[in-house]
Design a protein around this motif. Structure first.
Motif, PDB file in Angstrom:
ATOM      1  N   GLY A  28       0.769  -1.481  -0.191  1.00  0.00           N
ATOM      2  CA  GLY A  28      -0.137   0.077   0.182  1.00  0.00           C
ATOM      3  C   GLY A  28       0.730   1.310  -0.078  1.00  0.00           C
ATOM      4  O   GLY A  28       0.371   2.561   0.183  1.00  0.00           O
TER       5      GLY A  28
ATOM      6  N   GLY B  21      -0.569  -0.015  -3.818  1.00  0.00           N
ATOM      7  CA  GLY B  21      -2.253  -1.064  -3.480  1.00  0.00           C
ATOM      8  C   GLY B  21      -1.550  -1.290  -5.293  1.00  0.00           C
ATOM      9  O   GLY B  21      -2.806  -1.486  -6.171  1.00  0.00           O
TER      10      GLY B  21
ATOM     11  N   TYR C 214      -8.362  -2.860   1.594  1.00  0.00           N
ATOM     12  CA  TYR C 214      -7.607  -3.643   0.406  1.00  0.00           C
ATOM     13  C   TYR C 214      -8.752  -3.676  -1.268  1.00  0.00           C
ATOM     14  O   TYR C 214      -8.362  -4.243  -1.859  1.00  0.00           O
ATOM     15  CB  TYR C 214      -7.217  -5.068   0.358  1.00  0.00           C
ATOM     16  CG  TYR C 214      -6.603  -5.499   1.173  1.00  0.00           C
ATOM     17  CD1 TYR C 214      -5.249  -5.236   0.784  1.00  0.00           C
ATOM     18  CD2 TYR C 214      -6.286  -6.128   2.527  1.00  0.00           C
ATOM     19  CE1 TYR C 214      -3.942  -5.521   1.964  1.00  0.00           C
ATOM     20  CE2 TYR C 214      -5.657  -5.872   3.297  1.00  0.00           C
ATOM     21  CZ  TYR C 214      -4.242  -5.788   2.313  1.00  0.00           C
ATOM     22  OH  TYR C 214      -2.781  -6.604   3.840  1.00  0.00           O
TER      23      TYR C 214
END
Ligand SMILES: Nc1ncnc2c1ncn2[C@@H]1O[C@H](COP(=O)(O)OP(=O)(O)OP(=O)(O)O)[C@@H](O)[C@H]1O
Ligand SMILES: [Mg+2]
Length: 362
Positions: free
Chosen positions: A167, A190, A350
């Motif tokens: 990330g 990400g 996510y």
């Protein structure tokens, strides 16, 4: 990819069971949110050749099929419904998914009261597959009993499973060498900033060994023997102590069973082209990576995952040939599954890396 609100409404219901699946060419792993990896079995199915009925009343799947693999009679087919990371046999993949999902649910049932009839399922898929192939994976899972189905790119799941800082604004390289595919990706913020997927991995190594043994020793051997040679004496670079292994196969000349002694040096030679392909894929990916992210990879190194990464000496060869330190993830064969598990645990974190059938339609 899709709005957080929509995702939340679909994903954050506490009463729903969430299942993560690493649907691999060689092995399928299933994890359950809140529990962990509960199924780790070979992706194979034993069926009747003519009727295509799965043996043992539909239960000859995974470990049970593996037991029959080496010595099945002629009227039985042992098949791998996934090939090169994609569905080669739709009906059998569906049956296999149903079996594994059910098995995972049974294992989790002892621990949790909150189980839904149609679980939400997150499946890791290779990045190289087409929209049609992605659709087929979703369809197979839905028909196997899944409720909402989400897909995640396999290297992303592997990187998350390996604990890379996916990330952050920092380039991390993951190389997942499975049975059917090798997936190379540079991940930052990400997203996959660069990626390469080749249909060359562990299976190709086994094929190379079969070809070598036939050519040099005049012996026909099957995949199980080739895989054994690879695991026991195979390597990507010189060993401190070279090894030998005795094998048996069918003589090409007499058609009778015979034995031969095979050395680690010759297996290394046979595996060289496959290892070279993997290294080329890594270099190609670095070439298409933005300079700043490539510099991060140089600093932080290359992480290997997947069963194929367990080949002896592979990390040192990659380090030498790329000039970038390369290391093996912890427990490389469960990396993708542990990644899906981590995603299920923190979906809100996510959501950006997931796909649904709506994304495919749009
Ligand atoms: N010790 C070992 N040395 C070399 N290869 C190994 C070793 N252990 C397992 N493998 C190989 O790893 C491969 C399977 O790895 P993995 O389970 O990661 O694949 P998969 O996820 O099912 O495949 P894919 O991701 O391509 O669909 C097989 O080719 C197997 O022979
Ligand atoms: Mg895999």
């Amino acid at each position: 990819m899709f709005g957080l609100g929509k995702l939340l409404s679909r994903l954050l219901s506490v009463f729903t069971e969430d299942i993560g699946i690493d649907l691999g060419t060689a092995n399928t792993l299933v994890s359950i949110r809140g529990v962990g990896v509960v199924v780790f079995e070979p992706s194979i199915v034993a069926m009747h050749k003519e009727t295509r009925e799965i043996l043992l009343d539909g239960d000859a799947i995974g470990n049970k099929a593996k037991e029959m693999e080496d010595r099945a009679p002629a009227n039985i087919s042992i098949i791998r419904p996934m090939k090169d990371g994609v569905i080669a046999d739709f009906d059998i993949t569906q049956a296999m998914l149903r079996y594994f999902i059910h098995k995972a649910q049974q294992k989790a049932r002892a621990r949790s009261r909150w189980l839904s009839f149609r679980p939400r399922v997150l499946i890791a898929v290779p990045t190289g597959i087409t929209m049609v192939e992605r659709r087929a994976v979703i369809d197979a899972a839905e028909r196997a009993g899944a409720g909402d189905v989400f897909l995640i790119d396999e290297p992303m799941a592997a990187a998350i499973g390996a604990g890379l800082p996916t990330g952050r604004p920092l380039g991390s390289m993951i190389v997942d060498i499975g049975g059917g595919t090798t997936e190379v990706a540079v991940i930052s913020l990400g997203d996959m900033a660069a990626r390469t997927s080749i249909r060359v991995a562990g299976d190709e190594m086994d094929t190379a060994i079969i070809t070598h043994v036939k050519r040099v020793h005049d012996l026909r051997i099957g995949y199980p023997t080739a895989e054994k040679l690879k695991k026991e004496i195979g390597s990507a670079e010189g060993l401190k102590e070279e090894k030998k292994m005795e094998i048996a196969g069918i003589s090409v000349k007499t058609s009778l069973p015979e034995r031969a002694m095979v050395s680690s040096e010759e297996i290394r030679e046979a595996l060289r082209p496959t290892v070279d392909e993997i290294i080329k894929a890594i270099k190609r990916t670095l070439e298409i990576t933005r300079p700043e992210l490539a510099a991060d990879v140089l600093n932080n190194g290359i992480m290997l995952a997947g069963g194929g990464s367990l080949l002896r000496g592979l990390t040192s060869v990659i380090t030498r040939e790329t000039g970038i330190p390369c290391r093996l993830a912890e427990d490389p064969m469960t990396c993708v599954a542990r990644g899906t598990f981590k995603v299920l645990e923190k979906l809100e974190l996510y959501e950006q890396v997931l796909f649904t059938s709506e994304d495919l339609n749009g």
